[in-house]
Design a protein around this motif. Structure first.
Motif, PDB file in Angstrom:
ATOM      1  N   MET A   7      20.976  29.623 -14.148  1.00 50.61           N
ATOM      2  CA  MET A   7      19.716  28.877 -14.061  1.00 50.61           C
ATOM      3  C   MET A   7      19.936  27.488 -13.472  1.00 50.61           C
ATOM      4  O   MET A   7      21.019  26.929 -13.523  1.00 50.61           O
ATOM      5  CB  MET A   7      19.079  28.736 -15.439  1.00 50.61           C
ATOM      6  N   SER A   8      18.867  26.967 -12.922  1.00 50.33           N
ATOM      7  CA  SER A   8      18.860  25.585 -12.478  1.00 50.33           C
ATOM      8  C   SER A   8      18.514  24.709 -13.670  1.00 50.33           C
ATOM      9  O   SER A   8      17.560  24.993 -14.405  1.00 50.33           O
ATOM     10  CB  SER A   8      17.812  25.391 -11.380  1.00 50.33           C
ATOM     11  N   THR A   9      19.278  23.670 -13.856  1.00 45.92           N
ATOM     12  CA  THR A   9      18.970  22.751 -14.948  1.00 45.92           C
ATOM     13  C   THR A   9      18.120  21.581 -14.465  1.00 45.92           C
ATOM     14  O   THR A   9      17.785  20.699 -15.249  1.00 45.92           O
ATOM     15  CB  THR A   9      20.259  22.233 -15.615  1.00 45.92           C
ATOM     16  N   VAL A  10      17.780  21.579 -13.189  1.00 43.07           N
ATOM     17  CA  VAL A  10      16.858  20.591 -12.655  1.00 43.07           C
ATOM     18  C   VAL A  10      15.456  21.090 -12.985  1.00 43.07           C
ATOM     19  O   VAL A  10      14.957  22.021 -12.366  1.00 43.07           O
ATOM     20  CB  VAL A  10      17.012  20.416 -11.129  1.00 43.07           C
ATOM     21  N   VAL A  11      14.870  20.505 -14.022  1.00 45.76           N
ATOM     22  CA  VAL A  11      13.543  20.931 -14.465  1.00 45.76           C
ATOM     23  C   VAL A  11      12.565  19.819 -14.146  1.00 45.76           C
ATOM     24  O   VAL A  11      12.638  18.729 -14.728  1.00 45.76           O
ATOM     25  CB  VAL A  11      13.510  21.255 -15.970  1.00 45.76           C
ATOM     26  N   LEU A  12      11.679  20.090 -13.211  1.00 43.22           N
ATOM     27  CA  LEU A  12      10.624  19.139 -12.880  1.00 43.22           C
ATOM     28  C   LEU A  12       9.473  19.386 -13.836  1.00 43.22           C
ATOM     29  O   LEU A  12       8.945  20.495 -13.900  1.00 43.22           O
ATOM     30  CB  LEU A  12      10.175  19.344 -11.431  1.00 43.22           C
ATOM     31  N   THR A  13       9.091  18.360 -14.578  1.00 47.39           N
ATOM     32  CA  THR A  13       7.965  18.462 -15.496  1.00 47.39           C
ATOM     33  C   THR A  13       6.870  17.525 -15.017  1.00 47.39           C
ATOM     34  O   THR A  13       7.127  16.347 -14.745  1.00 47.39           O
ATOM     35  CB  THR A  13       8.385  18.075 -16.933  1.00 47.39           C
ATOM     36  N   ILE A  14       5.661  18.084 -14.896  1.00 47.52           N
ATOM     37  CA  ILE A  14       4.515  17.288 -14.475  1.00 47.52           C
ATOM     38  C   ILE A  14       3.402  17.443 -15.504  1.00 47.52           C
ATOM     39  O   ILE A  14       3.465  18.305 -16.373  1.00 47.52           O
ATOM     40  CB  ILE A  14       4.008  17.704 -13.071  1.00 47.52           C
ATOM     41  N   GLY A  15       2.391  16.613 -15.363  1.00 48.04           N
ATOM     42  CA  GLY A  15       1.235  16.702 -16.238  1.00 48.04           C
ATOM     43  C   GLY A  15       0.110  17.467 -15.570  1.00 48.04           C
ATOM     44  O   GLY A  15       0.112  17.673 -14.353  1.00 48.04           O
ATOM     45  N   PRO A  16      -0.884  17.873 -16.334  1.00 45.59           N
ATOM     46  CA  PRO A  16      -1.988  18.660 -15.794  1.00 45.59           C
ATOM     47  C   PRO A  16      -2.860  17.897 -14.805  1.00 45.59           C
ATOM     48  O   PRO A  16      -3.551  18.503 -13.994  1.00 45.59           O
ATOM     49  CB  PRO A  16      -2.776  19.059 -17.038  1.00 45.59           C
ATOM     50  N   ALA A  17      -2.823  16.577 -14.843  1.00 48.30           N
ATOM     51  CA  ALA A  17      -3.673  15.779 -13.955  1.00 48.30           C
ATOM     52  C   ALA A  17      -3.019  15.488 -12.611  1.00 48.30           C
ATOM     53  O   ALA A  17      -3.660  14.904 -11.726  1.00 48.30           O
ATOM     54  CB  ALA A  17      -4.062  14.471 -14.644  1.00 48.30           C
ATOM     55  N   HIS A  18      -1.773  15.880 -12.422  1.00 48.34           N
ATOM     56  CA  HIS A  18      -1.142  15.686 -11.118  1.00 48.34           C
ATOM     57  C   HIS A  18      -1.952  16.429 -10.062  1.00 48.34           C
ATOM     58  O   HIS A  18      -2.375  17.568 -10.290  1.00 48.34           O
ATOM     59  CB  HIS A  18       0.282  16.233 -11.113  1.00 48.34           C
ATOM     60  N   THR A  19      -2.142  15.807  -8.910  1.00 47.31           N
ATOM     61  CA  THR A  19      -2.781  16.526  -7.810  1.00 47.31           C
ATOM     62  C   THR A  19      -1.777  17.530  -7.253  1.00 47.31           C
ATOM     63  O   THR A  19      -0.560  17.385  -7.435  1.00 47.31           O
ATOM     64  CB  THR A  19      -3.216  15.582  -6.680  1.00 47.31           C
ATOM     65  N   LEU A  20      -2.298  18.528  -6.561  1.00 45.51           N
ATOM     66  CA  LEU A  20      -1.392  19.507  -5.950  1.00 45.51           C
ATOM     67  C   LEU A  20      -0.517  18.847  -4.899  1.00 45.51           C
ATOM     68  O   LEU A  20       0.652  19.219  -4.747  1.00 45.51           O
ATOM     69  CB  LEU A  20      -2.181  20.663  -5.349  1.00 45.51           C
ATOM     70  N   ASP A  39       1.081  20.460 -20.981  1.00 45.45           N
ATOM     71  CA  ASP A  39      -0.319  20.164 -21.290  1.00 45.45           C
ATOM     72  C   ASP A  39      -0.590  20.509 -22.744  1.00 45.45           C
ATOM     73  O   ASP A  39      -0.985  21.624 -23.070  1.00 45.45           O
ATOM     74  CB  ASP A  39      -1.239  20.966 -20.371  1.00 45.45           C
ATOM     75  N   PRO A  40      -0.389  19.545 -23.646  1.00 46.34           N
ATOM     76  CA  PRO A  40      -0.587  19.828 -25.067  1.00 46.34           C
ATOM     77  C   PRO A  40      -2.015  20.257 -25.399  1.00 46.34           C
ATOM     78  O   PRO A  40      -2.230  21.010 -26.341  1.00 46.34           O
ATOM     79  CB  PRO A  40      -0.235  18.514 -25.764  1.00 46.34           C
ATOM     80  N   ASP A  41      -2.989  19.829 -24.597  1.00 43.45           N
ATOM     81  CA  ASP A  41      -4.382  20.190 -24.852  1.00 43.45           C
ATOM     82  C   ASP A  41      -4.693  21.640 -24.494  1.00 43.45           C
ATOM     83  O   ASP A  41      -5.667  22.206 -24.969  1.00 43.45           O
ATOM     84  CB  ASP A  41      -5.329  19.264 -24.084  1.00 43.45           C
ATOM     85  N   ALA A  42      -3.870  22.247 -23.637  1.00 43.57           N
ATOM     86  CA  ALA A  42      -4.125  23.618 -23.195  1.00 43.57           C
ATOM     87  C   ALA A  42      -3.079  24.592 -23.721  1.00 43.57           C
ATOM     88  O   ALA A  42      -2.869  25.647 -23.144  1.00 43.57           O
ATOM     89  CB  ALA A  42      -4.189  23.674 -21.677  1.00 43.57           C
ATOM     90  N   HIS A  69      -3.697  21.491 -13.482  1.00 40.04           N
ATOM     91  CA  HIS A  69      -4.236  22.306 -14.583  1.00 40.04           C
ATOM     92  C   HIS A  69      -5.083  23.470 -14.091  1.00 40.04           C
ATOM     93  O   HIS A  69      -5.124  24.513 -14.733  1.00 40.04           O
ATOM     94  CB  HIS A  69      -5.018  21.447 -15.577  1.00 40.04           C
ATOM     95  N   ALA A  70      -5.731  23.328 -12.949  1.00 47.11           N
ATOM     96  CA  ALA A  70      -6.589  24.390 -12.423  1.00 47.11           C
ATOM     97  C   ALA A  70      -5.785  25.522 -11.781  1.00 47.11           C
ATOM     98  O   ALA A  70      -6.343  26.588 -11.506  1.00 47.11           O
ATOM     99  CB  ALA A  70      -7.572  23.814 -11.413  1.00 47.11           C
TER     100      ALA A  70
END
Length: 135
Positions: A7-20, A39-42, A69-70
């Protein structure tokens, strides 16, 4: 061979409000094909892949106004670091996807992709100058 070995250990984490567009820029800069969307809300953890961005742009949607998020898959199959590569490949084949988030202790520890699996199964070969393919 086990998932944690490939596995790749490079994990990109973004939030739901990030634009595409922002998500795509981050994926491109880190040379990864997927981002973990927190996204804790979803419901917690989802995944946004390069294919999700491509589908959106192909539909004529504006990457500057469309948000992660969409387009995030929230019905995610997670792998464990102790899965075999065969188990990961089987889950991908069964689910029809190319990336698995690897959870260790409930937290993302890595991502395993089809490319990672191919690399461990295919012997390294010297690169040859192959003719260019154009679309």
């Amino acid at each position: 061979m086990l998932v944690h070995e490939v596995m790749s250990t490079v994990v990109l984490t973004i939030g739901p409000a990030h634009t595409l567009r922002r998500a795509a820029a981050l994926m491109s800069a880190r040379h990864v094909g997927a981002a973990v969307v927190h996204d804790p809300d979803a419901g917690g953890i989802g995944i946004l892949t390069e294919r999700d961005v491509l589908v959106s742009v192909g539909r004529g949607q504006d990457p500057d106004t469309e948000h992660a998020h969409a387009h995030t898959t929230t019905d995610v199959v997670f792998a464990a670091p102790t899965w075999t590569v065969e188990e990961a490949a089987g889950a991908m084949t069964h689910g029809g996807f190319r990336h698995l988030i690897v959870l260790d202790g409930g937290e993302p520890a890595g991502i395993v992709s089809v490319r990672d699996i191919i690399r461990c199964w295919a012997p390294a070969r010297p690169r040859h100058n192959a003719p260019a393919v154009t679309a």
